[in-house]
Write a protein that holds these residues in place. Structure first.
Motif, short mmCIF file in Angstrom:
data_model
loop_
_atom_site.label_atom_id
_atom_site.label_comp_id
_atom_site.label_asym_id
_atom_site.label_seq_id
_atom_site.Cartn_x
_atom_site.Cartn_y
_atom_site.Cartn_z
N ASP A 59 0.82 -1.22 0.00
CA ASP A 59 0.00 0.00 0.00
C ASP A 59 0.86 1.27 0.00
O ASP A 59 0.52 2.27 0.63
CB ASP A 59 -0.94 0.02 1.22
N GLY A 60 1.99 1.22 -0.71
CA GLY A 60 2.83 2.41 -0.79
C GLY A 60 3.61 2.69 0.48
O GLY A 60 4.21 3.74 0.60
N LEU A 61 3.56 1.75 1.40
CA LEU A 61 4.30 1.93 2.65
C LEU A 61 5.52 1.01 2.65
O LEU A 61 5.50 -0.07 2.07
CB LEU A 61 3.41 1.60 3.85
N GLN A 62 6.55 1.47 3.32
CA GLN A 62 7.76 0.66 3.42
C GLN A 62 7.76 -0.11 4.73
O GLN A 62 7.45 0.44 5.79
CB GLN A 62 9.00 1.56 3.35
N TYR A 63 8.14 -1.34 4.62
CA TYR A 63 8.16 -2.21 5.79
C TYR A 63 9.53 -2.16 6.45
O TYR A 63 10.55 -2.29 5.79
CB TYR A 63 7.82 -3.64 5.36
N PHE A 64 9.52 -1.96 7.75
CA PHE A 64 10.77 -2.00 8.52
C PHE A 64 10.60 -3.00 9.65
O PHE A 64 9.53 -3.13 10.23
CB PHE A 64 11.09 -0.63 9.13
N ARG A 65 11.70 -3.66 9.97
CA ARG A 65 11.70 -4.56 11.11
C ARG A 65 12.92 -4.23 11.96
O ARG A 65 14.00 -3.98 11.44
CB ARG A 65 11.76 -6.01 10.64
N CYS A 66 12.72 -4.24 13.26
CA CYS A 66 13.82 -3.91 14.17
C CYS A 66 14.67 -5.15 14.42
O CYS A 66 14.15 -6.19 14.81
CB CYS A 66 13.28 -3.37 15.48
N ALA A 67 15.96 -4.99 14.18
CA ALA A 67 16.87 -6.13 14.39
C ALA A 67 17.14 -6.35 15.87
O ALA A 67 17.64 -7.39 16.26
CB ALA A 67 18.19 -5.87 13.66
N ALA A 68 16.82 -5.36 16.69
CA ALA A 68 17.13 -5.48 18.12
C ALA A 68 15.99 -6.15 18.88
O ALA A 68 16.23 -7.02 19.70
CB ALA A 68 17.41 -4.10 18.70
N CYS A 69 14.73 -5.75 18.61
CA CYS A 69 13.63 -6.25 19.43
C CYS A 69 12.56 -6.95 18.60
O CYS A 69 11.63 -7.51 19.16
CB CYS A 69 13.01 -5.11 20.23
N GLY A 70 12.67 -6.90 17.27
CA GLY A 70 11.70 -7.62 16.45
C GLY A 70 10.44 -6.82 16.15
O GLY A 70 9.51 -7.35 15.55
N ALA A 71 10.40 -5.57 16.54
CA ALA A 71 9.22 -4.75 16.26
C ALA A 71 9.09 -4.54 14.75
O ALA A 71 10.09 -4.53 14.03
CB ALA A 71 9.33 -3.41 16.96
N GLU A 72 7.84 -4.41 14.27
CA GLU A 72 7.58 -4.20 12.85
C GLU A 72 6.82 -2.91 12.68
O GLU A 72 5.99 -2.55 13.52
CB GLU A 72 6.76 -5.37 12.30
N GLU A 73 7.10 -2.21 11.55
CA GLU A 73 6.40 -0.96 11.33
C GLU A 73 6.35 -0.66 9.84
O GLU A 73 7.29 -0.96 9.10
CB GLU A 73 7.11 0.18 12.06
N LEU A 74 5.22 -0.08 9.43
CA LEU A 74 5.07 0.39 8.06
C LEU A 74 5.06 1.91 8.09
O LEU A 74 4.31 2.52 8.84
CB LEU A 74 3.75 -0.13 7.46
N VAL A 75 5.92 2.52 7.28
CA VAL A 75 6.01 3.98 7.26
C VAL A 75 5.94 4.44 5.81
O VAL A 75 6.26 3.68 4.89
CB VAL A 75 7.33 4.48 7.90
N PRO A 76 5.50 5.70 5.61
CA PRO A 76 5.45 6.23 4.24
C PRO A 76 6.83 6.19 3.59
O PRO A 76 7.85 6.32 4.26
CB PRO A 76 4.97 7.67 4.44
N LYS A 77 6.82 6.04 2.26
CA LYS A 77 8.09 5.97 1.53
C LYS A 77 8.92 7.22 1.77
O LYS A 77 8.42 8.32 1.87
CB LYS A 77 7.81 5.82 0.03
N GLY A 78 10.23 7.02 1.88
CA GLY A 78 11.14 8.12 2.09
C GLY A 78 11.36 8.43 3.56
O GLY A 78 12.19 9.25 3.90
N LYS A 79 10.60 7.77 4.43
CA LYS A 79 10.78 7.98 5.86
C LYS A 79 11.30 6.71 6.49
O LYS A 79 11.29 5.64 5.87
CB LYS A 79 9.46 8.38 6.51
N SER A 80 11.71 6.84 7.73
CA SER A 80 12.12 5.66 8.48
C SER A 80 11.58 5.78 9.89
O SER A 80 11.36 6.89 10.38
CB SER A 80 13.64 5.53 8.47
N PRO A 81 11.33 4.68 10.55
CA PRO A 81 10.79 4.73 11.90
C PRO A 81 11.72 5.50 12.83
O PRO A 81 12.94 5.37 12.75
CB PRO A 81 10.69 3.26 12.31
N GLN A 82 11.12 6.30 13.70
CA GLN A 82 11.91 7.12 14.61
C GLN A 82 11.94 6.55 16.02
O GLN A 82 12.90 6.74 16.75
CB GLN A 82 11.33 8.54 14.67
#
Ligand SMILES: [Zn+2]
Length: 70
Positions: free
Chosen positions: A36-59
């Motif tokens: 859906d136009g969102l980028q998937y990120f996964r945390c290598a430290a704790c396993g958290a998952e997040e979808l954020v708009p393209k061009g951004k990264s989880p803060q």
């Protein structure tokens, strides 16, 4: 005067490190799971998952907080 400047610098350093503690997540992008136009990120430290708009990264770190004391 030097002491005051030293204390100020120490305070700034503590504030910076305290914020880093909050941002402890190490996000890794996984393009295969984008949707859906969102980028998937996964945390290598704790396993958290997040979808954020393209061009951004989880803060924020999504690491689970310590459970409250019973
Ligand atoms: Zn994390």
């Amino acid at each position: 005067m030097v002491v005051i400047v030293g204390l100020f610098i120490a305070f700034v350093l503590v504030a910076i490190f305290a914020r880093r503690g909050v941002r402890g997540c190490r996000w890794r992008m996984d393009r295969t799971r984008d949707r859906d136009g969102l980028q998937y990120f996964r945390c290598a430290a704790c396993g958290a998952e997040e979808l954020v708009p393209k061009g951004k990264s989880p803060q924020d770190c999504r690491a689970p907080r310590k459970p409250p004391k019973p």
